[in-house]
Design a protein around this motif. Sequence first.
Motif, PDB file in Angstrom:
ATOM      1  N   GLY A   1       3.393  22.683  -4.827  1.00  0.00           N
ATOM      2  CA  GLY A   1       4.400  21.884  -5.516  1.00  0.00           C
ATOM      3  C   GLY A   1       5.640  22.710  -5.825  1.00  0.00           C
ATOM      4  O   GLY A   1       6.770  22.300  -5.544  1.00  0.00           O
ATOM      5  N   LYS A   2       5.404  23.899  -6.374  1.00  0.00           N
ATOM      6  CA  LYS A   2       6.517  24.765  -6.779  1.00  0.00           C
ATOM      7  C   LYS A   2       7.347  25.209  -5.575  1.00  0.00           C
ATOM      8  O   LYS A   2       8.570  25.297  -5.639  1.00  0.00           O
ATOM      9  N   THR A   3       6.646  25.500  -4.470  1.00  0.00           N
ATOM     10  CA  THR A   3       7.297  26.053  -3.285  1.00  0.00           C
ATOM     11  C   THR A   3       8.019  24.996  -2.462  1.00  0.00           C
ATOM     12  O   THR A   3       9.044  25.274  -1.843  1.00  0.00           O
ATOM     13  N   LEU A   4       7.467  23.774  -2.440  1.00  0.00           N
ATOM     14  CA  LEU A   4       7.956  22.784  -1.477  1.00  0.00           C
ATOM     15  C   LEU A   4       8.682  21.588  -2.075  1.00  0.00           C
ATOM     16  O   LEU A   4       9.533  20.985  -1.408  1.00  0.00           O
ATOM     17  N   ILE A   5       8.321  21.184  -3.294  1.00  0.00           N
ATOM     18  CA  ILE A   5       8.829  19.902  -3.800  1.00  0.00           C
ATOM     19  C   ILE A   5      10.106  20.059  -4.621  1.00  0.00           C
ATOM     20  O   ILE A   5      10.100  20.661  -5.692  1.00  0.00           O
ATOM     21  N   SER A   6      11.199  19.517  -4.124  1.00  0.00           N
ATOM     22  CA  SER A   6      12.395  19.350  -4.946  1.00  0.00           C
ATOM     23  C   SER A   6      12.307  17.970  -5.608  1.00  0.00           C
ATOM     24  O   SER A   6      11.709  17.051  -5.037  1.00  0.00           O
ATOM     25  N   PRO A   7      12.870  17.844  -6.819  1.00  0.00           N
ATOM     26  CA  PRO A   7      12.798  16.531  -7.481  1.00  0.00           C
ATOM     27  C   PRO A   7      13.286  15.415  -6.547  1.00  0.00           C
ATOM     28  O   PRO A   7      14.339  15.545  -5.922  1.00  0.00           O
TER      29      PRO A   7
ATOM     30  N   ALA B   1      11.621  24.168  -1.608  1.00  0.00           N
ATOM     31  CA  ALA B   1      12.183  23.498  -2.779  1.00  0.00           C
ATOM     32  C   ALA B   1      13.468  24.186  -3.215  1.00  0.00           C
ATOM     33  O   ALA B   1      13.612  25.406  -3.100  1.00  0.00           O
TER      34      ALA B   1
ATOM     35  N   TYR C   1       6.493  18.316 -10.489  1.00  0.00           N
ATOM     36  CA  TYR C   1       7.581  18.934  -9.720  1.00  0.00           C
ATOM     37  C   TYR C   1       8.579  17.887  -9.222  1.00  0.00           C
ATOM     38  O   TYR C   1       9.453  18.201  -8.436  1.00  0.00           O
TER      39      TYR C   1
ATOM     40  N   ARG D   1      14.519  24.894  -6.041  1.00  0.00           N
ATOM     41  CA  ARG D   1      14.390  25.881  -7.126  1.00  0.00           C
ATOM     42  C   ARG D   1      14.255  27.316  -6.605  1.00  0.00           C
ATOM     43  O   ARG D   1      14.571  28.261  -7.309  1.00  0.00           O
ATOM     44  N   LEU D   2      13.812  27.460  -5.347  1.00  0.00           N
ATOM     45  CA  LEU D   2      13.660  28.810  -4.788  1.00  0.00           C
ATOM     46  C   LEU D   2      15.009  29.484  -4.516  1.00  0.00           C
ATOM     47  O   LEU D   2      15.076  30.709  -4.370  1.00  0.00           O
TER      48      LEU D   2
END
Lengths: 397, 397
Positions: A106-112, B4, A133, B6-7
């Motif tokens: 989720g953190k690595t791939l999902i943008s809002p 994402a 996420y 955020r990265l």
Amino acid sequence: MQFASRLDNVETSAIRELFKLLGKPGIISFAGGFPDSAMFDVEGLREASRRALDEEPGGALQYGATEGYEPLRAQLSSFMKNKGVDVAPDGLIVTTGSQQALDLLGKTLISPGDKVIVEGPTFLATIQCFRLYGAQLISAPVDANGVDADKLEALIAEHKPKFVYLIPTFGNPSGGTLSLERRKKVLQAAVKHGTVIVEDDPYGDLYFGEAPPPSLMALTAQVPGSRELLVHCGSLSKVLSPGLRIGWMIAPAELLAKATMCKQFSDAHTSTFAQATAAQYLKSGRMPATLAHVREVYGQRAAAMGAALKREMGDAVSFTQPGGGLFFWARLTGAGGKLADANQLAKRAIEKGVAFVPGAPFFAQDPDVATFRLSFATANAEKIEEGIGRLGQALKG
Amino acid sequence: MQFASRLDNVETSAIRELFKLLGKPGIISFAGGFPDSAMFDVEGLREASRRALDEEPGGALQYGATEGYEPLRAQLSSFMKNKGVDVAPDGLIVTTGSQQALDLLGKTLISPGDKVIVEGPTFLATIQCFRLYGAQLISAPVDANGVDADKLEALIAEHKPKFVYLIPTFGNPSGGTLSLERRKKVLQAAVKHGTVIVEDDPYGDLYFGEAPPPSLMALTAQVPGSRELLVHCGSLSKVLSPGLRIGWMIAPAELLAKATMCKQFSDAHTSTFAQATAAQYLKSGRMPATLAHVREVYGQRAAAMGAALKREMGDAVSFTQPGGGLFFWARLTGAGGKLADANQLAKRAIEKGVAFVPGAPFFAQDPDVATFRLSFATANAEKIEEGIGRLGQALKG
């Protein structure tokens, strides 16, 4: 206090409220999602942790690499090789349970606002994890043979999701297992559309008779271009011990590197003490006997539950006998004018002294309120008979 | 593969690149941030893990509550009580190292664009962790007495941050300790402006002579209204073992509940095996002797490093002798026309066979390139003498 906007996307689940009722004395619970503590190989784990501290105390007690403790990565590489997956130790990272693998994805791939396709129904903590996420979840229909591969491809074409999340083998909660034919179709669709597929596989080793089809990760060898799009999440929680919190993730190199960076700022690394213990356990050679034992015991319980459901519920419920995993997924048919709402049945059942989980919260879209999940993992055959008997009484009202 | 958004806010740190050079044979490293493995009470931890598996194997190996393993929460409540903090077991949650507490605070509190005030310099993984959640970091200046409380209040008034993050005691990397007077000012400023303060306290127990002032959490008892605004993060990593990954967070009830929900979807819970082992260790009563031992050994090493720095570097560096923790924070003065850029010194030092970490990456804003961090934790006095000697040679060029 003002919280982050991402928290607006999740709510305290109805299931948590239900779980508060489980403390009632005498309740037989089919509600949990955990293995039976009596099945843990305590002796083997005691010996493994002793060896971990004797042989390399500095490794077991010191900070470790974010990617994982090398001896464990090597053992997991062999473990996967036995299941037909060719992965080098540095082709996987160790995660704090497979729940953390989901969080890192989720953190690595999902943008809002990104779309993610999941099965309908799917694992509840996945829904909440991805929504935190900012994911917009799309539900693909499943049956006893897993996700409908043609409908999944149509949804991929329509929504162009960031990725697709599947539990192809003995799914939670569906109990379903994706057929070999559908597995290949899913991989082909991934290649055709350039879509990342996440295979969550905590239950694949828990089969009762025939082994399930090879994992999607194993099958990538047969579908050119699919390996670069596949993520595989494994876990020792269901077959060995959830308390160790040992999961792992196999992924394409670039994704694995980004997930490792995210893990560095999530928990630095998974407990090296738990990792060294797991590595010693796998090295000890006890795993095959442990697997044989859990398969036998859970298989007996699944058989007992299936027979009891037929006897006590008749045509008022439909279900497919699961070939592995921990769960029955059932549906109230409403036959003979009987109850067709599992939420209502759950309330009546608690009064009769038996608990289960209604199915609606497992759907990211279009909940089917007639569905419910029963775990056969933690009660013995006798308790299962008694509990399903009570469920039959609850159905009668 | 598209990651994402955020990265985009984080980059692979320069320090990671430096760490790759540490494998060079014969290098004396003052670069790490970890305790000395030789200091671990292996015997005590072996006994604790044996007891954990003997006394309650079901608890140590099964899934556990997201909030933490009850016997550990009770032990941590007592541990904090001995340090002047009155907190009930359910007033804290167990985290997977204190790194996870930072991650949960980010997830729970930071919406993209929110401002957070940190010390300049501060812990590198905090900077990256909060930026992943979209924080805009504001840097408050520190000296040997910790953060400048007046300037901090001015920054709070100007920026209205979501929260302020401080390591008030033996800070990483600053080595500084917030004075009692400034501690009270910080709490008063928090109340005046309704600002949440996060106190990260992994080093507070590692003092060499006199104990440091009470923690901000302990001092909330003296500043009405401040307890409802204070978060305290603790850790067993520096004093017992980082490999257990046992940290904890004390926070106002509403925040603790939200952080617990986020933790549920991050890793479900911290390893119960590690938690049960830590609980047994704390119960065994060995902790006071362990603390006395690490204080003595690290205190000797800090003294050796301070003396060597004075002798070898003279007026070319300025520093304050730390009263605890693991680090010297030093600054190249440029006196006598000598080098004033710590990045250049680090390169020369590696050639001479000694490693340390340049200070610039520890600043979220306005990096001071003359600063650098030296850990005295993992080398004995003899190696420290030799390593600082090499550093003196590197400075000469």
